[in-house]
Design an enzyme around this catalytic site. Structure first.
Site, PDB file in Angstrom:
ATOM      1  N   ALA A  64      -8.004   6.002  -5.300  1.00 47.25           N
ATOM      2  CA  ALA A  64      -7.064   7.083  -5.445  1.00 47.25           C
ATOM      3  C   ALA A  64      -5.847   6.489  -4.944  1.00 47.25           C
ATOM      4  CB  ALA A  64      -7.768   8.121  -4.424  1.00 47.25           C
ATOM      5  N   GLY A 109     -11.725   4.737  -4.984  1.00 43.07           N
ATOM      6  CA  GLY A 109     -12.085   5.788  -6.388  1.00 43.07           C
ATOM      7  C   GLY A 109     -12.468   4.827  -7.429  1.00 43.07           C
ATOM      8  N   GLU A 112     -15.675   3.747  -7.196  1.00 42.99           N
ATOM      9  CA  GLU A 112     -16.475   4.952  -7.640  1.00 42.99           C
ATOM     10  C   GLU A 112     -16.589   5.306  -9.093  1.00 42.99           C
ATOM     11  OE1 GLU A 112     -14.201   6.989  -4.682  1.00 42.99           O
ATOM     12  OE2 GLU A 112     -16.161   7.764  -3.917  1.00 42.99           O
ATOM     13  N   GLU A 132     -12.139   3.062   2.472  1.00 46.60           N
ATOM     14  CA  GLU A 132     -11.676   4.441   2.823  1.00 46.60           C
ATOM     15  C   GLU A 132     -11.615   4.496   4.473  1.00 46.60           C
ATOM     16  OE1 GLU A 132     -13.738   4.108   0.311  1.00 46.60           O
ATOM     17  OE2 GLU A 132     -12.831   5.343  -1.386  1.00 46.60           O
TER      18      GLU A 132
HETATM   19  N1  CAA Z   1      -2.592   3.916  -4.414  1.00 49.18           N
HETATM   20  C1  CAA Z   1      -1.202   3.964  -4.497  1.00 49.18           C
HETATM   21  N2  CAA Z   1      -0.766   2.774  -4.725  1.00 49.18           N
HETATM   22  C2  CAA Z   1      -1.325   1.671  -4.750  1.00 49.18           C
HETATM   23  C3  CAA Z   1      -2.745   1.745  -4.538  1.00 49.18           C
HETATM   24  C4  CAA Z   1      -3.256   2.950  -4.261  1.00 49.18           C
HETATM   25  N3  CAA Z   1      -4.832   3.050  -4.127  1.00 49.18           N
HETATM   26  N4  CAA Z   1      -3.012   0.457  -4.363  1.00 49.18           N
HETATM   27  C5  CAA Z   1      -2.038  -0.440  -4.865  1.00 49.18           C
HETATM   28  N5  CAA Z   1      -0.953   0.245  -5.052  1.00 49.18           N
HETATM   29  C6  CAA Z   1       0.197  -0.207  -5.291  1.00 49.18           C
HETATM   30  C7  CAA Z   1       0.911  -0.575  -3.864  1.00 49.18           C
HETATM   31  O1  CAA Z   1       1.656   0.159  -3.374  1.00 49.18           O
HETATM   32  C8  CAA Z   1       2.172  -1.450  -4.682  1.00 49.18           C
HETATM   33  O2  CAA Z   1       3.178  -0.846  -5.085  1.00 49.18           O
HETATM   34  P1  CAA Z   1       4.511  -1.301  -4.770  1.00 49.18           P
HETATM   35  O3  CAA Z   1       4.845  -2.405  -5.568  1.00 49.18           O
HETATM   36  O4  CAA Z   1       5.444  -0.190  -5.147  1.00 49.18           O
HETATM   37  O5  CAA Z   1       4.908  -1.484  -3.327  1.00 49.18           O
HETATM   38  C9  CAA Z   1       1.405  -2.056  -5.843  1.00 49.18           C
HETATM   39  O6  CAA Z   1       0.224  -1.088  -6.203  1.00 49.18           O
HETATM   40  C10 CAA Z   1       0.879  -3.516  -5.758  1.00 49.18           C
HETATM   41  O7  CAA Z   1      -0.122  -3.526  -4.682  1.00 49.18           O
HETATM   42  P2  CAA Z   1      -0.014  -4.727  -3.324  1.00 49.18           P
HETATM   43  O8  CAA Z   1       1.526  -5.126  -3.192  1.00 49.18           O
HETATM   44  O9  CAA Z   1      -0.589  -4.104  -2.118  1.00 49.18           O
HETATM   45  O10 CAA Z   1      -0.939  -5.818  -4.170  1.00 49.18           O
HETATM   46  P3  CAA Z   1      -1.527  -6.838  -3.279  1.00 49.18           P
HETATM   47  O11 CAA Z   1      -2.085  -8.012  -4.278  1.00 49.18           O
HETATM   48  O12 CAA Z   1      -0.819  -7.186  -1.900  1.00 49.18           O
HETATM   49  O13 CAA Z   1      -2.924  -6.062  -2.730  1.00 49.18           O
HETATM   50  C11 CAA Z   1      -4.842  -4.492  -3.013  1.00 49.18           C
HETATM   51  C12 CAA Z   1      -3.804  -5.524  -3.781  1.00 49.18           C
HETATM   52  C13 CAA Z   1      -5.794  -5.414  -2.101  1.00 49.18           C
HETATM   53  C14 CAA Z   1      -5.598  -3.907  -4.022  1.00 49.18           C
HETATM   54  C15 CAA Z   1      -3.898  -3.622  -2.000  1.00 49.18           C
HETATM   55  O14 CAA Z   1      -3.049  -3.032  -3.006  1.00 49.18           O
HETATM   56  C16 CAA Z   1      -4.628  -2.362  -1.301  1.00 49.18           C
HETATM   57  O15 CAA Z   1      -5.367  -2.542  -0.587  1.00 49.18           O
HETATM   58  N6  CAA Z   1      -4.811  -1.400  -2.243  1.00 49.18           N
HETATM   59  C17 CAA Z   1      -5.642   0.157  -1.553  1.00 49.18           C
HETATM   60  C18 CAA Z   1      -6.803  -0.100  -1.869  1.00 49.18           C
HETATM   61  C19 CAA Z   1      -7.467   1.117  -1.379  1.00 49.18           C
HETATM   62  O16 CAA Z   1      -7.506   1.347  -0.114  1.00 49.18           O
HETATM   63  N7  CAA Z   1      -8.178   2.019  -2.023  1.00 49.18           N
HETATM   64  C20 CAA Z   1      -8.769   2.971  -1.768  1.00 49.18           C
HETATM   65  C21 CAA Z   1      -8.129   4.361  -1.950  1.00 49.18           C
HETATM   66  S1  CAA Z   1      -8.525   5.905  -1.083  1.00 49.18           S
HETATM   67  C22 CAA Z   1      -9.506   6.445  -2.123  1.00 49.18           C
HETATM   68  O17 CAA Z   1      -9.990   5.929  -3.343  1.00 49.18           O
HETATM   69  C23 CAA Z   1     -10.291   7.671  -1.636  1.00 49.18           C
HETATM   70  C24 CAA Z   1     -11.449   8.373  -2.396  1.00 49.18           C
HETATM   71  O18 CAA Z   1     -12.503   7.673  -2.653  1.00 49.18           O
HETATM   72  C25 CAA Z   1     -11.221   9.632  -3.017  1.00 49.18           C
END
Ligand code: CAA
Length: 258
Positions: A64, A109, A112, A132
């Site tokens: 998400a 997500g 999921e 999460e």
């Molecule tokens: N939401 C919004 N933006 C996201 C994102 C997310 N879930 N995941 C990555 N991005 C964005 C980053 O903010 C970044 O944007 P900027 O360049 O503008 O800063 C861009 O995508 C590239 O990401 P990274 O620089 O972080 O890339 P990385 O290679 O260093 O890391 C990653 C990759 C490990 C996937 C890391 O991006 C990450 O941990 N992302 C989040 C993953 C996460 O926690 N997902 C769960 C979300 S909560 C959820 O899903 C709730 C639910 O069930 C309802």
């Protein structure tokens, strides 16, 4: 649509989530367009199989959209969770198979979403996880429900509590994905499976999915009764007659979807 690419050819629909700069994170717009896209696919009789993938080299879907989550209050977050569950349920209950071609990160997500699909194929570069709890949340798009059903309660619990990512190879080992391929062979593998499904009787495919999906939520006795009812229903169709005759006459069947 801006965040979803939809390509249709030869009874196959290729759906690509297209926000590569945000690793295809699911924001409000993606959800609205995903919903629209799957409504279209449900109504389109020319589409027999769907492949769902992510745009770019890095991610299937990284979850998400965390920037949107940061703006939500209690009620808005609950509604967001329910909306996500509804859209993913629509994918799971689509009457045609949806194959997830997981090309990179499938987190939160994104994991999921892959689980709402009927079959998962992963590239060697894919990573799966429900991170999460590290954000102070829990999975909100039915991850706590689908993961234990797919891989068993113990392994699901470990993934949900630790939030750690697992490799594609580990995902295959626990039954979260069916196959792992080289990145460049991923779509080819998904399309080969789609071709195999497309060559079978469409009504049989549809009823088989229904028997597995619905039966999975029933007790054994009700599941078998449901299976027998669908088996009987199919026996009255033209395609069943054609499939049985073709076998006896040693030729390929010509299914019409009737
Ligand atoms: N939401 C919004 N933006 C996201 C994102 C997310 N879930 N995941 C990555 N991005 C964005 C980053 O903010 C970044 O944007 P900027 O360049 O503008 O800063 C861009 O995508 C590239 O990401 P990274 O620089 O972080 O890339 P990385 O290679 O260093 O890391 C990653 C990759 C490990 C996937 C890391 O991006 C990450 O941990 N992302 C989040 C993953 C996460 O926690 N997902 C769960 C979300 S909560 C959820 O899903 C709730 C639910 O069930 C309802």
């Amino acid at each position: 649509m801006e965040t979803i690419l939809l390509e249709k050819r030869d009874r196959l629909a290729l759906v690509t989530i297209n926000r590569p700069k945000a690793l295809n994170a699911l924001n409000n717009q993606v959800f609205e367009e995903l919903d629209l896209c799957f409504r279209d696919l449900a109504d389109d009789d020319d589409v027999a199989v769907v492949i769902l993938t992510g745009s770019g080299e890095k991610a299937f879907v990284a979850g998400a959209d965390i920037k949107e989550l940061a703006t939500l209050d209690t009620m808005a977050a609950r509604l967001l969770s329910q909306r996500g569950q509804r859209v993913f349920n629509a994918i799971e209950s689509l009457s045609k198979p949806v194959i997830a071609a997981v090309n990179g990160f499938a987190l939160g997500g994104g994991c999921e979403l892959a689980m709402a699909c009927h079959v998962r194929i992963a590239s060697e570069k894919a990573r799966f996880g429900l991170p999460e709890v590290g954000l102070g949340l829990i999975p909100g798009y039915a991850g706590t429900q689908r993961l234990p059903r797919l891989v068993g309660k113990g392994i699901a619990m470990e993934m949900v509590l630790s939030g750690e990512m697992i490799s594609a190879a580990r995902a295959a080992e626990i039954g979260l994905v069916n196959h792992v391929t080289a990145p460049e062979a991923l779509l080819e593998k998904a399309e080969a499976l789609a071709d195999s499904i497309k060559s079978k009787a469409p009504l049989a495919v549809r009823h088989a999915m229904e028997a597995v999906n619905r039966g999975f939520e029933m007790n054994r006795e009700d599941g078998e009764r449901f299976e027998a009812a669908l088996f009987g229903l199919l026996a009255g169709t033209e395609d069943t007659g054609e499939g049985l005759r073709a076998f006896i006459e040693k030729r390929k069947p010509d299914f019409k979807g009737r």
